[in-house]
Write an enzyme that holds these catalytic residues in place. Structure first.
Site, short mmCIF file in Angstrom:
data_model
loop_
_atom_site.label_atom_id
_atom_site.label_comp_id
_atom_site.label_asym_id
_atom_site.label_seq_id
_atom_site.Cartn_x
_atom_site.Cartn_y
_atom_site.Cartn_z
N ASN A 10 0.87 -1.18 0.00
CA ASN A 10 0.00 0.00 0.00
C ASN A 10 0.90 1.22 0.00
OD1 ASN A 10 -1.79 2.05 0.49
ND2 ASN A 10 -2.39 1.37 2.54
N TRP A 11 1.04 1.83 -1.16
CA TRP A 11 1.98 2.96 -1.28
C TRP A 11 1.41 4.25 -0.68
CZ3 TRP A 11 4.43 2.66 -6.93
CH2 TRP A 11 5.11 1.44 -7.06
N LYS A 12 0.13 4.23 -0.35
CA LYS A 12 -0.52 5.43 0.20
C LYS A 12 -0.28 6.62 -0.74
CE LYS A 12 -0.30 3.34 4.70
NZ LYS A 12 -0.33 3.48 6.13
N HIS A 100 -9.74 1.42 4.42
CA HIS A 100 -8.49 1.59 5.18
C HIS A 100 -8.76 2.55 6.35
CE1 HIS A 100 -4.43 2.74 6.28
NE2 HIS A 100 -4.04 1.64 5.68
N GLU A 102 -7.15 4.92 7.50
CA GLU A 102 -6.90 6.34 7.20
C GLU A 102 -8.10 6.95 6.48
OE1 GLU A 102 -3.11 5.77 5.28
OE2 GLU A 102 -2.27 5.20 7.22
N GLU A 175 -5.85 -4.77 10.26
CA GLU A 175 -4.84 -3.73 10.48
C GLU A 175 -5.18 -2.96 11.76
OE1 GLU A 175 -2.75 -2.75 6.50
OE2 GLU A 175 -4.32 -1.30 6.88
N GLY A 181 2.01 2.35 10.76
CA GLY A 181 2.97 3.44 10.64
C GLY A 181 3.62 3.83 11.95
N SER A 221 2.92 -2.03 10.29
CA SER A 221 4.36 -2.08 10.57
C SER A 221 4.99 -3.44 10.27
CB SER A 221 4.67 -1.65 12.01
OG SER A 221 4.23 -0.32 12.22
N GLY A 242 2.64 -1.13 4.27
CA GLY A 242 2.72 0.30 3.97
C GLY A 242 4.15 0.73 3.78
N GLY A 243 4.75 1.28 4.84
CA GLY A 243 6.09 1.87 4.76
C GLY A 243 7.13 0.97 4.10
P1 PGA Z 1 2.44 0.33 7.62
O1 PGA Z 1 1.02 0.55 6.89
O2 PGA Z 1 3.01 -0.97 7.09
O3 PGA Z 1 3.27 1.53 7.22
O4 PGA Z 1 2.18 0.28 9.08
C1 PGA Z 1 0.17 -0.52 6.65
C2 PGA Z 1 -1.11 0.00 6.05
O5 PGA Z 1 -1.57 1.06 6.48
O6 PGA Z 1 -1.70 -0.62 5.14
#
Ligand code: PGA
Length: 259
Positions: A10-12, A100, A102, A175, A181, A221, A242-243
């Site tokens: 997930n590149w956001k 998600h 977010e 999640e 994050g 994470s 994500g990251g």
């Molecule tokens: P993260 O994000 O790996 O940076 O914690 C995961 C996500 O939000 O899908």
């Protein structure tokens, strides 16, 4: 039945088109073709990067899928700023992240919105854009102890009104918000407990056969250091990253852990 794991990045809101193409090329260069016999892989870049990233993988004849991070449920019309499922389908999107945390927290998405998106996505079985439905509790809910009931309710709300014949391709991602994050990953035991509970909810909703075949991912994470123990859990069928998906090296290391 053994479930084929799915590793999805997930590149956001990261990477312009030129940056996205470079990252896709780096992923492609480091990728061993036969990994795809054992693991499905997807990257979910911003909308504008979808087609260019897909073109990189197509050019290299590599079956890495692309996925969107969001979608609107109506097929077309006066919805300024929105993107429809037919638009995603035509450019070859294989997945779409839905709900998600977010989007729930920062953009006010409700369980009802998420349900409309899921229903619209699963309604089309030909060339499916598979939903990756995100659920997960906040730290307050975890500390209070009601996280299993909370996640159960989120899964039920997301799939309300969906028929068992439609869910074969759907994916659920657990999640926990406190792990996204933050560098604070859920322990393998914590993640396994909730992923198993999600599968139990799916069993109640759609029966044992679907529950056994549906993929439940962990996200929050996940990185090259902790992926192996998380992915070894019986009810964790992959990761939403994500990251660590923003660097080819770490993303590829996680894919390798899923083999
Ligand atoms: P993260 O994000 O790996 O940076 O914690 C995961 C996500 O939000 O899908």
């Amino acid at each position: 039945m053994a479930r084929k794991p799915l590793i999805a990045g997930n590149w956001k809101m990261n990477n312009t088109v030129s940056e996205a193409v470079v990252l896709a090329q780096e992923i492609s260069n480091g990728f061993e073709r036969d990994w795809l016999d054992h693991v499905d892989v997807a990257v979910c870049p911003p909308y504008v990067d979808l087609k260019p990233v897909r073109t990189v993988f197509e050019f290299d004849k590599l079956r890495i899928a692309v996925g969107a991070q969001n979608v609107f449920w109506e097929p077309s019309g006066a919805y300024t700023g929105e993107i429809s499922i037919p638009m995603l389908r035509e450019i070859g999107c294989g997945y779409c992240i839905v709900g998600h945390s977010e989007r729930r927290e920062l953009f006010g998405e409700t369980n009802e919105d998420i349900n409309r998106k899921v229903r619209a996505l699963v309604a089309e079985q030909l060339n499916p854009v598979r939903p990756i439905v995100c659920v997960g509790e906040s730290l307050a809910v975890r500390d209070e102890g009601s996280y299993l009931a909370y996640v159960d309710a989120q899964v039920r709300a997301a799939f309300a009104g969906v028929d068992v014949s439609e869910v074969a391709e759907a994916v659920i991602a657990y999640e926990p918000i406190w792990a996204i994050g933050t560098g604070r990953t859920a322990t393998p035991e914590q993640a396994q407990e909730v992923c198993a509970a999600i599968r139990a909810t799916v069993t109640e909703l759609f029966g044992a056969e679907r529950a056994v075949s549906m993929r439940v991912l962990y996200g929050g994470s996940m990185n090259e250091g902790n992926a192996s123990l998380l992915l070894a859990q019986p009810d964790i069928d992959g990761g939403l990253i994500g990251g660590a998906s923003l660097q080819a090296k770490s993303f590829l290391s996680i894919v390798r852990e899923a083999l």
